[in-house]
Design a protein around this motif. Structure first.
Motif, PDB file in Angstrom:
ATOM      1  N   GLY A 144      43.415 -18.584  -0.444  1.00  0.00           N
ATOM      2  CA  GLY A 144      43.068 -19.652  -1.383  1.00  0.00           C
ATOM      3  C   GLY A 144      42.196 -19.155  -2.533  1.00  0.00           C
ATOM      4  O   GLY A 144      41.639 -18.062  -2.497  1.00  0.00           O
ATOM      5  N   LYS A 145      42.087 -19.964  -3.562  1.00  0.00           N
ATOM      6  CA  LYS A 145      41.221 -19.667  -4.697  1.00  0.00           C
ATOM      7  C   LYS A 145      39.837 -20.235  -4.362  1.00  0.00           C
ATOM      8  O   LYS A 145      39.619 -21.440  -4.415  1.00  0.00           O
ATOM      9  N   TYR A 146      38.927 -19.362  -4.010  1.00  0.00           N
ATOM     10  CA  TYR A 146      37.610 -19.778  -3.540  1.00  0.00           C
ATOM     11  C   TYR A 146      36.634 -19.986  -4.681  1.00  0.00           C
ATOM     12  O   TYR A 146      36.668 -19.273  -5.675  1.00  0.00           O
ATOM     13  N   LEU A 175      34.160 -21.961  -0.956  1.00  0.00           N
ATOM     14  CA  LEU A 175      35.068 -22.972  -0.419  1.00  0.00           C
ATOM     15  C   LEU A 175      36.387 -22.976  -1.176  1.00  0.00           C
ATOM     16  O   LEU A 175      36.422 -22.676  -2.370  1.00  0.00           O
ATOM     17  N   THR A 176      37.447 -23.353  -0.476  1.00  0.00           N
ATOM     18  CA  THR A 176      38.741 -23.596  -1.103  1.00  0.00           C
ATOM     19  C   THR A 176      39.401 -24.775  -0.397  1.00  0.00           C
ATOM     20  O   THR A 176      38.994 -25.141   0.716  1.00  0.00           O
ATOM     21  N   ARG A 177      40.388 -25.353  -1.038  1.00  0.00           N
ATOM     22  CA  ARG A 177      41.144 -26.436  -0.407  1.00  0.00           C
ATOM     23  C   ARG A 177      42.621 -26.054  -0.397  1.00  0.00           C
ATOM     24  O   ARG A 177      43.183 -25.648  -1.411  1.00  0.00           O
ATOM     25  N   VAL A 178      43.223 -26.199   0.767  1.00  0.00           N
ATOM     26  CA  VAL A 178      44.658 -25.995   0.937  1.00  0.00           C
ATOM     27  C   VAL A 178      45.173 -27.226   1.672  1.00  0.00           C
ATOM     28  O   VAL A 178      44.873 -27.405   2.858  1.00  0.00           O
ATOM     29  N   GLY A 179      45.879 -28.084   0.977  1.00  0.00           N
ATOM     30  CA  GLY A 179      46.355 -29.332   1.585  1.00  0.00           C
ATOM     31  C   GLY A 179      45.182 -30.170   2.042  1.00  0.00           C
ATOM     32  O   GLY A 179      44.271 -30.457   1.262  1.00  0.00           O
ATOM     33  N   ASP A 180      45.169 -30.540   3.307  1.00  0.00           N
ATOM     34  CA  ASP A 180      44.084 -31.358   3.872  1.00  0.00           C
ATOM     35  C   ASP A 180      43.012 -30.514   4.552  1.00  0.00           C
ATOM     36  O   ASP A 180      42.236 -31.033   5.347  1.00  0.00           O
ATOM     37  N   TRP A 181      42.984 -29.218   4.253  1.00  0.00           N
ATOM     38  CA  TRP A 181      42.031 -28.309   4.890  1.00  0.00           C
ATOM     39  C   TRP A 181      41.079 -27.716   3.866  1.00  0.00           C
ATOM     40  O   TRP A 181      41.451 -27.461   2.723  1.00  0.00           O
ATOM     41  N   ILE A 182      39.847 -27.474   4.304  1.00  0.00           N
ATOM     42  CA  ILE A 182      38.846 -26.782   3.505  1.00  0.00           C
ATOM     43  C   ILE A 182      38.583 -25.438   4.177  1.00  0.00           C
ATOM     44  O   ILE A 182      38.285 -25.392   5.373  1.00  0.00           O
ATOM     45  N   GLY A 183      38.700 -24.365   3.412  1.00  0.00           N
ATOM     46  CA  GLY A 183      38.403 -23.033   3.916  1.00  0.00           C
ATOM     47  C   GLY A 183      37.003 -22.624   3.509  1.00  0.00           C
ATOM     48  O   GLY A 183      36.546 -22.943   2.407  1.00  0.00           O
ATOM     49  N   VAL A 184      36.317 -21.923   4.400  1.00  0.00           N
ATOM     50  CA  VAL A 184      34.954 -21.439   4.139  1.00  0.00           C
ATOM     51  C   VAL A 184      34.930 -19.939   4.402  1.00  0.00           C
ATOM     52  O   VAL A 184      35.385 -19.480   5.448  1.00  0.00           O
ATOM     53  N   GLN A 185      34.417 -19.185   3.421  1.00  0.00           N
ATOM     54  CA  GLN A 185      34.270 -17.742   3.576  1.00  0.00           C
ATOM     55  C   GLN A 185      32.866 -17.320   3.159  1.00  0.00           C
ATOM     56  O   GLN A 185      32.253 -17.928   2.285  1.00  0.00           O
ATOM     57  N   THR A 234      33.823 -10.302  -1.698  1.00  0.00           N
ATOM     58  CA  THR A 234      33.900  -9.213  -2.669  1.00  0.00           C
ATOM     59  C   THR A 234      34.072  -7.835  -2.027  1.00  0.00           C
ATOM     60  O   THR A 234      34.329  -6.872  -2.741  1.00  0.00           O
ATOM     61  N   THR A 235      33.935  -7.718  -0.715  1.00  0.00           N
ATOM     62  CA  THR A 235      33.969  -6.395  -0.079  1.00  0.00           C
ATOM     63  C   THR A 235      35.068  -6.214   0.960  1.00  0.00           C
ATOM     64  O   THR A 235      35.310  -5.090   1.389  1.00  0.00           O
ATOM     65  N   THR A 236      35.718  -7.275   1.377  1.00  0.00           N
ATOM     66  CA  THR A 236      36.688  -7.208   2.474  1.00  0.00           C
ATOM     67  C   THR A 236      38.076  -7.605   1.967  1.00  0.00           C
ATOM     68  O   THR A 236      38.195  -8.573   1.214  1.00  0.00           O
ATOM     69  N   PRO A 237      39.111  -6.873   2.361  1.00  0.00           N
ATOM     70  CA  PRO A 237      40.464  -7.259   1.948  1.00  0.00           C
ATOM     71  C   PRO A 237      40.777  -8.702   2.362  1.00  0.00           C
ATOM     72  O   PRO A 237      40.310  -9.176   3.402  1.00  0.00           O
ATOM     73  N   VAL A 238      41.569  -9.376   1.555  1.00  0.00           N
ATOM     74  CA  VAL A 238      41.886 -10.789   1.779  1.00  0.00           C
ATOM     75  C   VAL A 238      42.346 -11.056   3.209  1.00  0.00           C
ATOM     76  O   VAL A 238      41.888 -12.004   3.846  1.00  0.00           O
ATOM     77  N   ASP A 239      43.223 -10.226   3.745  1.00  0.00           N
ATOM     78  CA  ASP A 239      43.778 -10.495   5.077  1.00  0.00           C
ATOM     79  C   ASP A 239      42.824 -10.181   6.220  1.00  0.00           C
ATOM     80  O   ASP A 239      43.137 -10.425   7.371  1.00  0.00           O
ATOM     81  N   LYS A 240      41.632  -9.678   5.906  1.00  0.00           N
ATOM     82  CA  LYS A 240      40.644  -9.344   6.931  1.00  0.00           C
ATOM     83  C   LYS A 240      39.398 -10.233   6.867  1.00  0.00           C
ATOM     84  O   LYS A 240      38.514 -10.132   7.706  1.00  0.00           O
TER      85      LYS A 240
END
Length: 81
Positions: free
Chosen positions: A14-16, A31-41, A47-53
């Motif tokens: 997501g675009k955080y 934070l990001t929103r994908v549909g009805d979900w909120i993502g928290v990173q 800035t230091t970890t690959p997206v998939d990790k």
């Protein structure tokens, strides 16, 4: 209807956004929103970890809203005092 489990892979990509009141030293979250979900990173991982990790938590909008209402009411003040 919201799925029972968060779409972590979609949330990871997501675009955080970082809160405007957060410090520039990476001691915050995004934070990001994908549909009805909120993502928290964690901002440090952003800035230091690959997206998939990246460690990514997923909450429904209702769950995050309940948390924010509780935080604004001071329910967690004893944890940071």
């Amino acid at each position: 209807m919201t799925e029972e489990r968060p779409p972590i892979e979609q949330l990871r990509r997501g675009k955080y956004e970082k809160p405007s009141a957060s410090p520039d030293k990476g001691n915050c979250f995004r934070l990001t929103r994908v549909g009805d979900w909120i993502g928290v990173q964690d901002d440090k991982e952003y800035t230091t970890t690959p997206v998939d990790k990246r460690t990514t938590l997923g909450f429904t909008i209702a769950e995050l809203e309940a948390f924010l209402i509780s935080a604004k009411a001071g329910e967690f003040d004893h944890l940071i005092a």
